[in-house]
Design a protein around this motif. Sequence first.
Motif, short mmCIF file in Angstrom:
data_model
loop_
_atom_site.label_atom_id
_atom_site.label_comp_id
_atom_site.label_asym_id
_atom_site.label_seq_id
_atom_site.Cartn_x
_atom_site.Cartn_y
_atom_site.Cartn_z
N ASP A 1 0.84 -1.19 0.00
CA ASP A 1 0.00 0.00 0.00
C ASP A 1 0.88 1.25 0.00
OD1 ASP A 1 -2.26 -1.56 0.12
OD2 ASP A 1 -2.39 -1.47 2.32
N ASN A 2 0.37 2.32 -0.54
CA ASN A 2 1.11 3.58 -0.55
C ASN A 2 1.31 4.11 0.86
OD1 ASN A 2 0.93 3.35 -3.30
ND2 ASN A 2 -0.40 5.12 -3.60
N LEU A 3 2.41 4.82 1.06
CA LEU A 3 2.59 5.59 2.28
C LEU A 3 2.08 7.00 1.98
CD1 LEU A 3 5.68 5.76 4.58
CD2 LEU A 3 4.68 7.87 3.73
N ILE A 4 1.19 7.49 2.84
CA ILE A 4 0.61 8.82 2.64
C ILE A 4 1.20 9.76 3.69
CG2 ILE A 4 -1.50 10.18 2.54
CD1 ILE A 4 -2.99 7.57 1.90
N PHE A 5 1.84 10.81 3.23
CA PHE A 5 2.46 11.78 4.14
C PHE A 5 2.25 13.18 3.58
CE2 PHE A 5 6.10 14.30 5.68
CZ PHE A 5 5.94 14.11 7.05
N GLU A 6 1.62 14.01 4.40
CA GLU A 6 1.34 15.41 4.06
C GLU A 6 0.70 15.54 2.67
OE1 GLU A 6 5.04 17.49 4.58
OE2 GLU A 6 4.82 17.57 6.78
N GLY A 7 -0.27 14.67 2.41
CA GLY A 7 -1.06 14.75 1.20
C GLY A 7 -0.45 14.10 -0.03
N THR A 8 0.74 13.54 0.09
CA THR A 8 1.39 12.87 -1.04
C THR A 8 1.35 11.36 -0.86
OG1 THR A 8 2.88 14.73 -1.44
CG2 THR A 8 3.52 12.62 -2.37
N ASN A 9 1.00 10.64 -1.92
CA ASN A 9 0.99 9.18 -1.91
C ASN A 9 2.30 8.66 -2.47
OD1 ASN A 9 -1.98 7.96 -1.37
ND2 ASN A 9 -2.12 9.98 -2.30
N TYR A 10 3.05 7.93 -1.65
CA TYR A 10 4.32 7.37 -2.08
C TYR A 10 4.16 5.87 -2.32
CZ TYR A 10 6.26 11.75 -0.28
OH TYR A 10 6.53 13.08 -0.05
N PRO A 11 4.26 5.41 -3.59
CA PRO A 11 4.17 3.97 -3.87
C PRO A 11 5.33 3.23 -3.20
CG PRO A 11 3.98 5.27 -5.88
CD PRO A 11 4.44 6.20 -4.81
N GLY A 12 5.11 1.95 -2.87
CA GLY A 12 6.15 1.21 -2.17
C GLY A 12 6.26 -0.24 -2.58
N TYR A 13 7.44 -0.80 -2.33
CA TYR A 13 7.70 -2.22 -2.53
C TYR A 13 8.32 -2.80 -1.27
CZ TYR A 13 6.67 -2.66 -7.50
OH TYR A 13 6.02 -2.73 -8.71
N LYS A 14 7.80 -3.94 -0.85
CA LYS A 14 8.35 -4.65 0.29
C LYS A 14 9.45 -5.58 -0.20
CE LYS A 14 7.07 -7.82 4.05
NZ LYS A 14 5.95 -8.56 4.69
N ILE A 15 10.54 -5.61 0.54
CA ILE A 15 11.69 -6.45 0.20
C ILE A 15 11.91 -7.45 1.32
CG2 ILE A 15 14.21 -6.43 0.05
CD1 ILE A 15 12.17 -3.53 -1.29
N SER A 16 11.93 -8.72 0.98
CA SER A 16 12.25 -9.77 1.95
C SER A 16 13.37 -10.62 1.37
CB SER A 16 11.02 -10.62 2.27
OG SER A 16 10.44 -11.15 1.09
N TYR A 17 14.06 -11.36 2.26
CA TYR A 17 15.27 -12.07 1.87
C TYR A 17 15.13 -13.58 2.01
CZ TYR A 17 17.56 -7.53 1.99
OH TYR A 17 17.90 -6.22 1.75
#
Length: 253
Positions: free
Chosen positions: A136-152
């Motif tokens: 899910d996007n991280l929402i901070f101060e009105g901006t949506n930041y797309p994200g990727y989870k990294i696992s090993y």
Amino acid sequence: MKKVLLLLIIVIAVSCKNEAKKDSKKEVIVTSKKENFPDELGKVFDTHGGIKAWRNAQVLSFNKGKEVHTSDLHSRKIVINTPKYSLGFDGKEVWLDEDVKGTYKGNPVFYYNLYFYFYAMPFVLADDGITYEKTDNLIFEGTNYPGYKISYASDKGTSPDDNYIIYYNPKTYQMEWLAYTVTFRSKSPSEKYKYIRYNKWENVNGIILPKEITWYKEDENKKLSATTKVVEFSLPLISQGKLADSFFEKPVK
């Protein structure tokens, strides 16, 4: 002292060959299908200088306060030199060398590559043995930041259960945030994330590396606010020159 002089020679050589470059906008190119990461992350890597340039580099060095961190980017051998102690990883084991026993108060096994990972973002998220998952996007101060989870994979590193989430600017594809878990002591998976905002970047021989990072805390409503923990990095170096294996070994007294 010998290690410091050897690194200084590399710094001078690189400085003479490569004059400081000003930040400039880069055209985003499609990542080669030979690389095993999502195209969106490929665009992030391209914005930060390109995965090819990162793969070609041999040595990464930076200062964190009085600590000088130097890493072989391919073997992941590391040395941290300070005025009172040194510690590192020689490819087989983590070592500690103190002028006065008991000077270093931390855990060398936990610390030796901690800031290397924070500093080498986002490129360390293209290592082998990684699984990528859209989040899910991280929402901070009105901006949506797309994200990727990294696992090993289970055989990667001292804490393979650690997870990272990289969040990037949807317009520029520059990395903006890192969320991460810490499982070194518990040795079990965790869903409790810590957050770092990548405030400032600088161009180091064509590679965009962090200059300052700030930790944020999350309240019960999932709202993020800045903490007082801010780390500044200085004297960055990235080079195609290789250091001798002896550089990363524990000093012989």
